[in-house]
Design a protein around this motif. Structure first.
Motif, mmCIF file in Angstrom:
data_model
loop_
_atom_site.group_PDB
_atom_site.id
_atom_site.type_symbol
_atom_site.label_atom_id
_atom_site.label_comp_id
_atom_site.label_asym_id
_atom_site.label_seq_id
_atom_site.Cartn_x
_atom_site.Cartn_y
_atom_site.Cartn_z
ATOM 1 N N UNK A 97 0.830 -1.216 0.000
ATOM 2 C CA UNK A 97 0.000 0.000 0.000
ATOM 3 C C UNK A 97 0.860 1.261 0.000
ATOM 4 N N UNK A 98 1.967 1.250 0.738
ATOM 5 C CA UNK A 98 2.839 2.434 0.749
ATOM 6 C C UNK A 98 3.391 2.696 -0.647
ATOM 7 N N UNK A 99 3.734 1.652 -1.369
ATOM 8 C CA UNK A 99 4.239 1.823 -2.736
ATOM 9 C C UNK A 99 3.182 2.471 -3.625
ATOM 10 N N UNK A 100 1.933 2.112 -3.432
ATOM 11 C CA UNK A 100 0.850 2.753 -4.196
ATOM 12 C C UNK A 100 0.719 4.223 -3.810
ATOM 13 N N UNK A 101 0.908 4.537 -2.532
ATOM 14 C CA UNK A 101 0.818 5.932 -2.075
ATOM 15 C C UNK A 101 1.847 6.779 -2.805
ATOM 16 N N UNK A 102 3.081 6.347 -2.828
ATOM 17 C CA UNK A 102 4.124 7.190 -3.411
ATOM 18 C C UNK A 102 4.224 7.071 -4.930
ATOM 19 N N UNK A 103 3.535 6.115 -5.522
ATOM 20 C CA UNK A 103 3.619 5.952 -6.979
ATOM 21 C C UNK A 103 3.036 7.144 -7.735
ATOM 22 N N UNK A 104 2.185 7.930 -7.116
ATOM 23 C CA UNK A 104 1.592 9.090 -7.793
ATOM 24 C C UNK A 104 2.485 10.330 -7.709
ATOM 25 N N UNK A 105 3.555 10.241 -6.954
ATOM 26 C CA UNK A 105 4.483 11.367 -6.830
ATOM 27 C C UNK A 105 5.565 11.285 -7.901
ATOM 28 N N UNK A 106 5.661 12.319 -8.724
ATOM 29 C CA UNK A 106 6.749 12.360 -9.696
ATOM 30 C C UNK A 106 7.971 13.067 -9.118
#
Length: 162
Positions: A97-106
């Motif tokens: 879930x944490x990986x999904x959280x930060x995946x939207x940050x470029x």
């Protein structure tokens, strides 16, 4: 829809809502903390302080110079105009879930010594962090020049009270 709202919505859909009973979120941030952290003084005032469970528990604080338009905006379900702080809480279900959280940050920049893991986005003017219990906290600030430093202060303040 703003970039923040779209990104936050897309990010948070993968996480579990935190039950309102588990935490009294409106007690985490009070007016004196806001006044000190954001230097809110006359003619500016706190115009809105609201914590509610939408999909996720979300606390919204708005401050600025009071206006006749504030009541009209609030009656239409909008926030008054001014500087804004939003703190959003969501519980992770797994490590992915944490990986999904930060995946939207470029533009994610790691923030040291804040929760278990934290990132700052200048583009979003937002810190996202996760504590040791898997609680993800987003601290978003609109309208302030020192947003990163203030977001860190808010995040540390919230973490200290959980």
């Amino acid at each position: 829809m703003s970039i923040f709202k779209f990104g936050a919505a897309a990010t948070l859909l993968a996480l579990a809502p935190v039950t309102a009973v588990s935490q009294n979120y409106d007690a985490l941030i009070d007016e004196s903390f806001l006044a000190e952290t954001f230097t809110i003084s006359a003619p500016n005032a706190l115009k809105m302080a609201e914590c509610e469970v939408k999909i996720y528990p979300t606390c919204t604080y708005v401050w600025g110079t009071p206006s006749d338009k504030d009541a009209a905006r609030i009656s239409m379900g909008l926030s008054p105009e001014g500087n804004k702080l939003m703190v959003i809480f969501a519980q992770t279900r797994s490590a992915q879930d944490w990986e999904r959280v930060i995946s939207v940050y470029s533009d994610a920049e790691s923030v040291q010594d804040l929760g278990e893991i934290a990132v700052w986005s200048s583009r979003r003017s937002q810190i996202s962090l996760m504590n040791g219990e898997g609680l993800v906290i987003h601290v978003h600030i609109d309208g302030e020049e020192a947003a990163k430093e203030q977001a860190i202060l808010v995040a540390n303040h919230v973490l200290a009270q959980l």
